[in-house]
Design a protein around this motif. Structure first.
Motif, PDB file in Angstrom:
ATOM      1  N   GLU A   1      -6.707  33.797  18.392  1.00 55.71           N
ATOM      2  CA  GLU A   1      -7.256  33.223  19.623  1.00 55.71           C
ATOM      3  C   GLU A   1      -7.722  31.787  19.376  1.00 55.71           C
ATOM      4  O   GLU A   1      -7.533  30.908  20.236  1.00 55.71           O
ATOM      5  N   ALA A   2      -8.322  31.543  18.215  1.00 53.44           N
ATOM      6  CA  ALA A   2      -8.746  30.186  17.878  1.00 53.44           C
ATOM      7  C   ALA A   2      -7.544  29.258  17.718  1.00 53.44           C
ATOM      8  O   ALA A   2      -7.592  28.080  18.095  1.00 53.44           O
ATOM      9  N   GLU A   3      -6.448  29.781  17.162  1.00 57.89           N
ATOM     10  CA  GLU A   3      -5.233  28.986  17.006  1.00 57.89           C
ATOM     11  C   GLU A   3      -4.660  28.605  18.374  1.00 57.89           C
ATOM     12  O   GLU A   3      -4.192  27.469  18.576  1.00 57.89           O
ATOM     13  N   ALA A   4      -4.737  29.535  19.323  1.00 60.95           N
ATOM     14  CA  ALA A   4      -4.233  29.240  20.669  1.00 60.95           C
ATOM     15  C   ALA A   4      -5.055  28.138  21.325  1.00 60.95           C
ATOM     16  O   ALA A   4      -4.504  27.249  21.989  1.00 60.95           O
ATOM     17  N   LEU A   5      -6.361  28.174  21.122  1.00 57.57           N
ATOM     18  CA  LEU A   5      -7.203  27.117  21.680  1.00 57.57           C
ATOM     19  C   LEU A   5      -6.904  25.783  21.006  1.00 57.57           C
ATOM     20  O   LEU A   5      -6.838  24.738  21.675  1.00 57.57           O
ATOM     21  N   GLN A   6      -6.701  25.814  19.701  1.00 61.23           N
ATOM     22  CA  GLN A   6      -6.339  24.587  18.975  1.00 61.23           C
ATOM     23  C   GLN A   6      -5.036  24.017  19.530  1.00 61.23           C
ATOM     24  O   GLN A   6      -4.928  22.811  19.786  1.00 61.23           O
TER      25      GLN A   6
ATOM     26  N   GLY B   1      -4.902  21.855  22.852  1.00 64.59           N
ATOM     27  CA  GLY B   1      -5.421  20.493  22.899  1.00 64.59           C
ATOM     28  C   GLY B   1      -6.817  20.382  23.472  1.00 64.59           C
ATOM     29  O   GLY B   1      -7.323  19.273  23.680  1.00 64.59           O
ATOM     30  N   ALA B   2      -7.474  21.503  23.721  1.00 64.29           N
ATOM     31  CA  ALA B   2      -8.827  21.493  24.278  1.00 64.29           C
ATOM     32  C   ALA B   2      -9.823  20.987  23.239  1.00 64.29           C
ATOM     33  O   ALA B   2      -9.557  21.012  22.026  1.00 64.29           O
ATOM     34  N   ASP B   3     -10.970  20.529  23.717  1.00 61.89           N
ATOM     35  CA  ASP B   3     -12.054  20.167  22.808  1.00 61.89           C
ATOM     36  C   ASP B   3     -12.500  21.418  22.058  1.00 61.89           C
ATOM     37  O   ASP B   3     -12.699  22.485  22.667  1.00 61.89           O
ATOM     38  N   LEU B   4     -12.665  21.294  20.751  1.00 64.59           N
ATOM     39  CA  LEU B   4     -13.007  22.441  19.928  1.00 64.59           C
ATOM     40  C   LEU B   4     -14.513  22.457  19.647  1.00 64.59           C
ATOM     41  O   LEU B   4     -15.107  21.419  19.355  1.00 64.59           O
ATOM     42  N   PRO B   5     -15.147  23.629  19.698  1.00 65.82           N
ATOM     43  CA  PRO B   5     -16.573  23.714  19.380  1.00 65.82           C
ATOM     44  C   PRO B   5     -16.828  23.439  17.906  1.00 65.82           C
ATOM     45  O   PRO B   5     -15.902  23.433  17.080  1.00 65.82           O
ATOM     46  N   ALA B   6     -18.098  23.247  17.567  1.00 64.87           N
ATOM     47  CA  ALA B   6     -18.467  22.750  16.235  1.00 64.87           C
ATOM     48  C   ALA B   6     -17.997  23.643  15.097  1.00 64.87           C
ATOM     49  O   ALA B   6     -17.615  23.147  14.024  1.00 64.87           O
ATOM     50  N   LEU B   7     -18.025  24.955  15.294  1.00 62.68           N
ATOM     51  CA  LEU B   7     -17.654  25.884  14.226  1.00 62.68           C
ATOM     52  C   LEU B   7     -16.300  26.547  14.486  1.00 62.68           C
ATOM     53  O   LEU B   7     -15.982  27.585  13.903  1.00 62.68           O
ATOM     54  N   HIS B   8     -15.486  25.920  15.302  1.00 64.64           N
ATOM     55  CA  HIS B   8     -14.222  26.515  15.733  1.00 64.64           C
ATOM     56  C   HIS B   8     -13.374  26.978  14.557  1.00 64.64           C
ATOM     57  O   HIS B   8     -13.035  26.203  13.653  1.00 64.64           O
ATOM     58  N   GLY B   9     -13.046  28.273  14.554  1.00 64.40           N
ATOM     59  CA  GLY B   9     -12.120  28.814  13.570  1.00 64.40           C
ATOM     60  C   GLY B   9     -12.652  28.916  12.165  1.00 64.40           C
ATOM     61  O   GLY B   9     -11.885  29.222  11.240  1.00 64.40           O
ATOM     62  N   LEU B  10     -13.951  28.694  11.969  1.00 62.38           N
ATOM     63  CA  LEU B  10     -14.509  28.710  10.614  1.00 62.38           C
ATOM     64  C   LEU B  10     -14.898  30.133  10.220  1.00 62.38           C
ATOM     65  O   LEU B  10     -15.737  30.761  10.879  1.00 62.38           O
ATOM     66  N   PRO B  11     -14.322  30.674   9.154  1.00 64.30           N
ATOM     67  CA  PRO B  11     -14.723  32.004   8.691  1.00 64.30           C
ATOM     68  C   PRO B  11     -16.156  31.965   8.168  1.00 64.30           C
ATOM     69  O   PRO B  11     -16.550  31.034   7.454  1.00 64.30           O
ATOM     70  N   TYR B  12     -16.932  32.981   8.514  1.00 68.12           N
ATOM     71  CA  TYR B  12     -18.290  33.066   7.988  1.00 68.12           C
ATOM     72  C   TYR B  12     -18.671  34.531   7.828  1.00 68.12           C
ATOM     73  O   TYR B  12     -18.042  35.430   8.395  1.00 68.12           O
ATOM     74  N   SER B  13     -19.704  34.756   7.034  1.00 67.68           N
ATOM     75  CA  SER B  13     -20.211  36.105   6.791  1.00 67.68           C
ATOM     76  C   SER B  13     -21.660  36.189   7.227  1.00 67.68           C
ATOM     77  O   SER B  13     -22.350  35.171   7.364  1.00 67.68           O
ATOM     78  N   VAL B  14     -22.124  37.406   7.421  1.00 70.51           N
ATOM     79  CA  VAL B  14     -23.505  37.667   7.830  1.00 70.51           C
ATOM     80  C   VAL B  14     -24.093  38.722   6.896  1.00 70.51           C
ATOM     81  O   VAL B  14     -23.464  39.766   6.651  1.00 70.51           O
ATOM     82  N   LYS B  15     -25.257  38.455   6.383  1.00 73.79           N
ATOM     83  CA  LYS B  15     -25.954  39.409   5.525  1.00 73.79           C
ATOM     84  C   LYS B  15     -26.167  40.720   6.275  1.00 73.79           C
ATOM     85  O   LYS B  15     -26.452  40.738   7.463  1.00 73.79           O
ATOM     86  N   ASP B  16     -26.087  41.810   5.552  1.00 72.24           N
ATOM     87  CA  ASP B  16     -26.081  43.119   6.189  1.00 72.24           C
ATOM     88  C   ASP B  16     -27.466  43.597   6.638  1.00 72.24           C
ATOM     89  O   ASP B  16     -27.648  44.772   6.936  1.00 72.24           O
ATOM     90  N   LEU B  17     -28.430  42.682   6.709  1.00 74.44           N
ATOM     91  CA  LEU B  17     -29.709  42.965   7.355  1.00 74.44           C
ATOM     92  C   LEU B  17     -29.731  42.468   8.797  1.00 74.44           C
ATOM     93  O   LEU B  17     -30.635  42.822   9.559  1.00 74.44           O
ATOM     94  N   THR B  18     -28.771  41.636   9.167  1.00 74.57           N
ATOM     95  CA  THR B  18     -28.788  40.952  10.460  1.00 74.57           C
ATOM     96  C   THR B  18     -27.813  41.624  11.423  1.00 74.57           C
ATOM     97  O   THR B  18     -26.670  41.912  11.076  1.00 74.57           O
ATOM     98  N   LEU B  19     -28.260  41.848  12.652  1.00 75.75           N
ATOM     99  CA  LEU B  19     -27.496  42.616  13.628  1.00 75.75           C
ATOM    100  C   LEU B  19     -26.210  41.906  14.051  1.00 75.75           C
ATOM    101  O   LEU B  19     -26.218  40.716  14.356  1.00 75.75           O
ATOM    102  N   THR B  20     -25.123  42.666  14.073  1.00 77.83           N
ATOM    103  CA  THR B  20     -23.820  42.180  14.542  1.00 77.83           C
ATOM    104  C   THR B  20     -23.234  43.206  15.498  1.00 77.83           C
ATOM    105  O   THR B  20     -22.957  44.346  15.104  1.00 77.83           O
ATOM    106  N   LYS B  21     -23.027  42.810  16.721  1.00 78.32           N
ATOM    107  CA  LYS B  21     -22.556  43.721  17.761  1.00 78.32           C
ATOM    108  C   LYS B  21     -21.189  44.304  17.400  1.00 78.32           C
ATOM    109  O   LYS B  21     -20.240  43.584  17.101  1.00 78.32           O
ATOM    110  N   GLY B  22     -21.119  45.628  17.386  1.00 79.18           N
ATOM    111  CA  GLY B  22     -19.858  46.304  17.140  1.00 79.18           C
ATOM    112  C   GLY B  22     -19.432  46.354  15.693  1.00 79.18           C
ATOM    113  O   GLY B  22     -18.382  46.931  15.386  1.00 79.18           O
ATOM    114  N   VAL B  23     -20.203  45.755  14.786  1.00 83.01           N
ATOM    115  CA  VAL B  23     -19.882  45.767  13.353  1.00 83.01           C
ATOM    116  C   VAL B  23     -21.064  46.385  12.624  1.00 83.01           C
ATOM    117  O   VAL B  23     -22.210  45.942  12.787  1.00 83.01           O
ATOM    118  N   ARG B  24     -20.801  47.388  11.815  1.00 80.76           N
ATOM    119  CA  ARG B  24     -21.898  48.155  11.244  1.00 80.76           C
ATOM    120  C   ARG B  24     -22.862  47.267  10.463  1.00 80.76           C
ATOM    121  O   ARG B  24     -22.455  46.308   9.791  1.00 80.76           O
TER     122      ARG B  24
END
Length: 466
Positions: A57-62, A65-88
């Protein structure tokens, strides 16, 4: 393609805008790196299918030719103490192994809104309770520089992930140094912001919380990129009501007044003292005005423990019999202690926290920054008893929070922003962290100074980073 996993978040963002590569190519490289470094045990949960779909989906936006948000397409992780919707979100606990939140934490929602793509949830000790990143649920996470020592805790999985190219940026949490300790152990950067600057609405007691959601990366620039995207007050946070003062900035080190705190009531390993002392001297040669100060942050440790153990007891509750076997034994020590702390101990802790705030404020009325080692000794071995005495230069010297990282626990209690950046390597090939603290709400200034210091230290993690 695998070298894409080693690029900085800023380089990836620029490459997307120049059509040098796509989010799909980057995600494929990062997921391949995650597979290749499974031996380090950085992740509790990986979500490759969801991540690849988001990358498409990020590739399609790229491509649009639309303006891309600051973190567009950047892989990131979240520590397993912090809530993530739909991800355990397991909290590193077998008791929550199947917990799937229905909402995102504020910082996660903001990162997602700016285009970042979640790769997975990183390892933490159970409920973030100790210095080692190990848990009954996942086992032990390894330091990428030396498998026999800890990567630190409790955001150890996040530090290992960014250090090894398993995503350029990560969200950790910091309750006593939990992004800065693993950053020092793994040679990465961790920023603990001012209280309220990144809302953390998961805390049961928002008024006296000492736990912060915090960005991590391989360098200061990427840390700033993530911080800028997720910062900002929230009316639901009691510390999110203030009007932020105009940011102070720093274009040069020359003339900065720095209070140098080589010890905080604790002993320091001679090699750590020499490396961090040399780092401070290098900054002085750049024009920084340095004066050594004395603060007894180690004396805060008993009060910090009252907070930690009371919160853990409230979280886990009374556990007896066979049910105790599902929890980490070291967690249960804290829970049992927490059950015994009374009202007078909590009152004394609040008073000590207030005195520490006043002391740091007084220093920062005379200086621009407080600088210190991040840790008083190299990364500890995995078999270090989290409740036992920590050896400094071979001599048992006291409990871990008072001896190994009193510098970090202090600003969790006072609310001041702090950052750990690497400043060199010890004789065993392990990174050494340098810790900076500034006044409330001065993250822009703190990051400027950290980036200037980073250039002086010229630390090389051994990755491309281009």
């Amino acid at each position: 393609m695998s070298d894409l996993a080693d690029k900085s978040a800023r380089a990836l963002a620029q490459g997307y805008r120049e059509y040098a590569f796509s989010p799909v190519e980057v995600m494929q490289a990062v997921l391949a790196r995650c597979e290749a470094r499974k031996d380090l045990n950085a992740f509790v949960t990986l979500i490759p299918e969801q991540a690849m779909q988001a990358a498409r989906e990020a590739e399609a936006l790229q491509a649009s030719g639309a303006d891309l948000p600051a973190l567009h397409g950047l892989p990131y992780s979240v520590k397993d103490l912090t809530l993530t919707k739909g991800v355990r979100t397991t909290m590193g606990s077998r008791a929550m192994a199947d917990h799937v939140p229905e909402t995102d934490a504020v910082a996660v929602a903001r990162a997602k809104g700016h285009g970042a793509i979640l790769v997975g949830k990183t390892a933490t000790p159970e409920f973030g309770h100790k210095i080692h990143t190990s848990s009954p649920l996942l086992g032990r996470t390894l330091n990428p520089h030396a498998p026999d020592v800890t990567p630190g805790g409790s955001s150890g999985g996040a530090a290992v992930a960014v250090a090894t190219g398993q995503g350029p940026i990560a969200l950790g949490t910091d309750g006593g140094g939990s992004v800065r300790i693993p950053s020092a152990c793994c040679g990465t950067v961790g920023l603990k912001p001012t209280q309220g600057t990144i809302p953390n609405l998961q805390a049961a007691d928002l008024f006296s919380s000492n736990v912060y959601v915090a960005p991590m990366a391989r360098d200061v620039g990427d840390t700033r990129l993530l911080f800028d995207a997720i910062r900002g007050f929230d009316r639901r946070d009691p510390f999110g009501q203030a009007v932020v003062p105009l940011p102070r900035r720093a274009a040069t080190l020359r003339g900065l007044r720095v209070a140098w705190l080589p010890r905080a009531g604790n002993p320091v390993d001679p090699e750590i003292a020499a490396i961090t002392g040399d780092a401070m001297a290098r900054l002085a040669r750049e024009g920084v005005e340095v004066e050594e100060i004395t603060l007894d942050f180690a004396a805060l440790e008993p009060h910090f423990m009252v907070i930690l153990e009371t919160l853990l007891a409230g979280r886990v509750g009374t556990v007896s019999g066979a049910a105790r076997d599902q929890y980490d034994p070291s967690l249960m020590v804290h829970v049992d202690n927490g059950m015994s702390h009374g009202a007078l101990a909590l009152a004394a802790t609040g008073a000590a926290r207030s005195r520490a705030f006043a002391e740091v404020q007084e220093v920062l009325s005379r200086f621009d920054l407080i600088a210190s080692p991040t840790l008083s000794a190299p990364p500890l071995p995995h078999n270090q008893d989290p409740h036992g005495s920590v050896p400094i230069d071979g001599v048992p010297s006291g409990r871990v929070r008072a001896v190994w990282y009193p510098y970090t626990i202090a600003t969790n209690l006072t609310g001041h922003p702090s950052i750990s950046i690497p400043c060199g390597w010890d004789s065993h090939g392990l990174p050494v962290g340098f810790h900076l603290t500034s006044a409330w709400y001065q993250e822009d200034f703190l990051l400027d100074c950290a980036e200037l210091a980073e250039r002086v230290f010229a630390f090389d993690l051994g990755r491309d980073g281009a």
